[in-house]
Design a protein around this motif. Structure first.
Motif, mmCIF file in Angstrom:
data_model
loop_
_atom_site.group_PDB
_atom_site.id
_atom_site.type_symbol
_atom_site.label_atom_id
_atom_site.label_comp_id
_atom_site.label_asym_id
_atom_site.label_seq_id
_atom_site.Cartn_x
_atom_site.Cartn_y
_atom_site.Cartn_z
ATOM 1 N N LYS A 23 0.868 -1.108 -0.140
ATOM 2 C CA LYS A 23 0.127 0.021 0.115
ATOM 3 C C LYS A 23 0.798 1.016 0.100
ATOM 4 O O LYS A 23 1.982 1.310 0.614
ATOM 5 N N ASP A 24 0.429 2.196 -0.673
ATOM 6 C CA ASP A 24 1.250 3.455 -0.771
ATOM 7 C C ASP A 24 1.600 4.238 0.464
ATOM 8 O O ASP A 24 2.568 4.572 0.523
ATOM 9 N N GLU A 25 0.679 4.146 1.419
ATOM 10 C CA GLU A 25 1.068 4.769 2.538
ATOM 11 C C GLU A 25 1.746 4.170 3.586
ATOM 12 O O GLU A 25 2.627 4.656 4.219
ATOM 13 N N ASN A 26 1.767 2.876 3.553
ATOM 14 C CA ASN A 26 2.685 1.779 4.209
ATOM 15 C C ASN A 26 4.086 2.092 3.701
ATOM 16 O O ASN A 26 5.001 1.994 4.356
ATOM 17 N N ARG A 27 4.178 2.140 2.318
ATOM 18 C CA ARG A 27 5.646 2.096 1.749
ATOM 19 C C ARG A 27 5.995 3.559 2.348
ATOM 20 O O ARG A 27 7.399 3.751 2.301
ATOM 21 N N LEU A 28 5.367 4.491 2.330
ATOM 22 C CA LEU A 28 5.955 5.829 2.633
ATOM 23 C C LEU A 28 6.397 5.883 4.123
ATOM 24 O O LEU A 28 7.460 6.366 4.522
ATOM 25 N N LEU A 29 5.516 4.996 5.013
ATOM 26 C CA LEU A 29 5.883 5.260 6.425
ATOM 27 C C LEU A 29 7.223 4.280 6.386
ATOM 28 O O LEU A 29 8.140 4.544 7.009
ATOM 29 N N LYS A 30 7.413 2.928 5.441
ATOM 30 C CA LYS A 30 8.441 2.230 5.601
ATOM 31 C C LYS A 30 9.946 3.177 5.419
ATOM 32 O O LYS A 30 11.062 3.258 5.863
ATOM 33 N N ALA A 31 9.670 4.048 4.214
ATOM 34 C CA ALA A 31 10.834 5.011 3.860
ATOM 35 C C ALA A 31 11.145 5.987 4.709
ATOM 36 O O ALA A 31 12.355 6.330 5.026
ATOM 37 N N VAL A 32 10.335 6.487 5.348
ATOM 38 C CA VAL A 32 10.563 7.454 6.457
ATOM 39 C C VAL A 32 11.087 6.838 7.777
ATOM 40 O O VAL A 32 12.173 7.573 8.339
ATOM 41 N N VAL A 33 10.846 5.748 8.194
ATOM 42 C CA VAL A 33 11.384 4.922 9.078
ATOM 43 C C VAL A 33 12.989 4.419 8.880
ATOM 44 O O VAL A 33 13.948 4.688 9.237
ATOM 45 N N ASP A 34 13.021 4.115 7.456
ATOM 46 C CA ASP A 34 14.583 3.720 7.088
ATOM 47 C C ASP A 34 15.401 5.032 6.898
ATOM 48 O O ASP A 34 16.705 5.118 7.532
ATOM 49 N N LEU A 35 14.889 6.263 6.577
ATOM 50 C CA LEU A 35 15.414 7.449 6.397
ATOM 51 C C LEU A 35 15.890 7.899 7.923
ATOM 52 O O LEU A 35 16.957 8.263 8.135
#
Length: 151
Positions: A23-35
């Motif tokens: 899901k787009d919102e979860n991919r965004l959340l994962k990218a933010v946590v990795d960052l």
């Protein structure tokens, strides 16, 4: 808790709830946590480097203080009684050469009795003199080439 630990906690929370990363919102959340995790590691490295630089600067400052103190002590020593302080009223000129001439007095110690004698250059040029205490003949060598007495 450090920044790296907090970022790891957030990643663990995200992995624990098993978000669907399709899901787009979860991919965004994962990218933010990795960052956040990458930034936390970089910030920790920067803090370690800043501490190391600060320690080196403190050491350099201590060394400079020691050098400054050493140099100031050298300057203080120069101000002591290492030289004669002449007033403007003094007749002595440091540029004048003093000619000892025949008025110069040399001290010679008798090797036999230890009696100290005072002789002028004229006396020494005669080559020898008897010791007034024990009679030992005191011999003098004068090197005309040097113009100096060998004692």
């Amino acid at each position: 808790m450090t920044l790296a630990e907090k970022a790891a906690y957030l990643k663990g929370l995200m992995d624990g709830i098993k978000l669907d990363t399709e899901k787009d919102e979860n991919r965004l959340l994962k990218a933010v946590v990795d960052l956040l995790q990458d930034m936390a590691v970089s910030i920790d490295d920067l803090e370690d480097n800043a501490i190391a630089v600060s320690d080196e600067l403190d050491e350099i400052e201590e060394n400079l203080d020691a050098i400054d103190e050493y140099l100031m002590d050298e300057d203080d020593d120069d101000d002591d009684d290492d030289y004669m302080d002449y007033d403007d009223d003094d007749d002595f000129d440091l540029g004048d050469d003093y000619d000892y001439g025949e008025d110069a007095v040399y001290e010679v110690t008798c090797p036999k009795c230890g009696e100290v004698h005072q002789f002028t250059e004229k006396d020494l040029l005669e080559g020898s003199k008897p010791c007034s205490k024990c009679g030992e003949l005191l011999e003098f060598e004068f090197d005309e080439d040097d113009g100096e007495m060998p004692f």
